[in-house]
Design a protein around this motif. Sequence first.
Motif, PDB file in Angstrom:
ATOM      1  N   THR A 103       0.474  -1.479  -0.469  1.00 34.24           N
ATOM      2  CA  THR A 103      -0.155   0.137  -0.314  1.00 34.24           C
ATOM      3  C   THR A 103       0.980   1.057   0.257  1.00 34.24           C
ATOM      4  N   ALA A 104       0.701   2.263  -0.518  1.00 33.86           N
ATOM      5  CA  ALA A 104       1.212   3.020  -0.985  1.00 33.86           C
ATOM      6  C   ALA A 104       1.129   3.901  -2.325  1.00 33.86           C
ATOM      7  N   PHE A 105       1.689   5.239  -2.563  1.00 39.28           N
ATOM      8  CA  PHE A 105       1.389   5.974  -3.862  1.00 39.28           C
ATOM      9  C   PHE A 105       3.109   6.008  -4.775  1.00 39.28           C
ATOM     10  N   TYR A 106       2.900   5.015  -6.337  1.00 35.41           N
ATOM     11  CA  TYR A 106       4.061   4.844  -6.953  1.00 35.41           C
ATOM     12  C   TYR A 106       3.777   6.224  -7.753  1.00 35.41           C
ATOM     13  N   LEU A 107       5.133   5.870  -7.636  1.00 33.39           N
ATOM     14  CA  LEU A 107       5.684   7.114  -9.556  1.00 33.39           C
ATOM     15  C   LEU A 107       6.456   6.923  -9.899  1.00 33.39           C
ATOM     16  N   CYS A 108       6.377   7.114 -11.193  1.00 34.26           N
ATOM     17  CA  CYS A 108       7.550   7.222 -12.536  1.00 34.26           C
ATOM     18  C   CYS A 108       7.520   7.877 -12.954  1.00 34.26           C
ATOM     19  N   ALA A 109       9.365   7.933 -13.818  1.00 29.31           N
ATOM     20  CA  ALA A 109       9.492   9.552 -14.090  1.00 29.31           C
ATOM     21  C   ALA A 109      10.187   9.138 -15.111  1.00 29.31           C
ATOM     22  N   SER A 110      10.893   9.936 -16.177  1.00 29.71           N
ATOM     23  CA  SER A 110      11.819   9.654 -16.852  1.00 29.71           C
ATOM     24  C   SER A 110      12.833  11.032 -17.180  1.00 29.71           C
ATOM     25  N   ARG A 111      14.727  11.071 -17.627  1.00 29.72           N
ATOM     26  CA  ARG A 111      15.096  11.662 -17.279  1.00 29.72           C
ATOM     27  C   ARG A 111      15.362  12.060 -18.025  1.00 29.72           C
ATOM     28  N   ARG A 112      15.877  13.696 -18.383  1.00 26.71           N
ATOM     29  CA  ARG A 112      16.482  14.639 -19.732  1.00 26.71           C
ATOM     30  C   ARG A 112      17.800  14.475 -19.025  1.00 26.71           C
ATOM     31  N   GLN A 113      18.559  14.486 -19.859  1.00 28.65           N
ATOM     32  CA  GLN A 113      19.837  14.504 -19.452  1.00 28.65           C
ATOM     33  C   GLN A 113      20.302  15.762 -20.467  1.00 28.65           C
ATOM     34  N   GLY A 114      21.626  15.706 -19.717  1.00 31.71           N
ATOM     35  CA  GLY A 114      22.642  16.933 -20.047  1.00 31.71           C
ATOM     36  C   GLY A 114      22.797  17.561 -18.993  1.00 31.71           C
ATOM     37  N   VAL A 115      24.070  19.279 -19.008  1.00 35.59           N
ATOM     38  CA  VAL A 115      24.734  19.443 -17.483  1.00 35.59           C
ATOM     39  C   VAL A 115      23.444  20.509 -16.682  1.00 35.59           C
ATOM     40  N   ASP A 116      22.760  21.324 -18.236  1.00 31.23           N
ATOM     41  CA  ASP A 116      21.880  22.502 -17.761  1.00 31.23           C
ATOM     42  C   ASP A 116      20.518  21.797 -17.700  1.00 31.23           C
TER      43      ASP A 116
END
Lengths: 114, 115
Positions: free
Chosen positions: A86-99
Motif C-alpha cells: 500500500t503506497a503511492f507509486y510514481l514513475c519518472a523519466s529523465r532529460r539528460q544534459g548539464v543544464d
Amino acid sequence: DGGITQSPKYLFRKEGQNVTLSCEQNLNHDAMYWYRQDPGQGLRLIYYSQIVNDFQKGDIAEGYSVSREKKESFPLTVTSAQKNPTAFYLCASRRQGVDQETQYFGPGTRLLVL
Amino acid sequence: AQSVTQLGSHVSVSEGALVLLRCNYSSSVPPYLFWYVQYPNQGLQLLLKYTSAATLVKGINGFEAEFKKSETSFHLTKPSAHMSDAAEYFCAVSDGSGNTGKLIFGQGTTLQVKP
C-alpha cells in the motif's frame, strides 16, 4: 502533448496477487525510474532503467519486478512477495544534459490492498 | 552516500508572508539540486533546479532558491505566500548528468497557508 502517463489511477490488490502498474512516456527519454511514496518518508527508488533492455535495482527493490522492452514503456509489477504494497507509486523519466538535467513525473498510481 | 534533510515537516505561514523552506544536503561531489512541489494525489512538478550555473535560481510561481556550498544548503523562498502555494515540497539531490541520475529525496515539507 508530451508527457508521462500512468495507469490505473487506483489499483486494488488481493492477497497473493501480482499486479502491474503501467508507465508510458513520449518524451524520447532514455532513462526511466520508479519511486514509492509513503507518508512522511519522501520518495524511495525501486528500480531504474537507463536504456532499453537494461535495468537496475534501487534502494527498495525486494518484492518488485520491472521490464524495459520498449523505450516508451517501463511497467512495474508488485509481486505477492511485497508484504506491504500500500503506497503511492510514481514513475519518472529523465532529460539528460548539464543544464537540462531534470526528472519528469507521471500523475501516480495509488495501490491499495483489499 | 548522499542524503537530504528538510528541516520541518510542516510549515505554516499567513497569506502574504515570506515562505522559507529549508534543505540541507550531503554530497561528496558537486551536486545537482532540485525542488519539486506536489499537490494532493498528484505527481511531482519541478519548481526549480541548480546545475552548476548561477547560485541564485529562479523558478516557477515566484519561488527561488540559493545554493550555498559552504553551508551545504539549498533553501526555497517566496516573498509573499498565496493560498495556492499550499502543498508538499520536496528537495532532492542527484549524482549529476552522465551518471545514473538517481534522485535522493528529503522527507518533504507540508506548507500550510492561512488566510
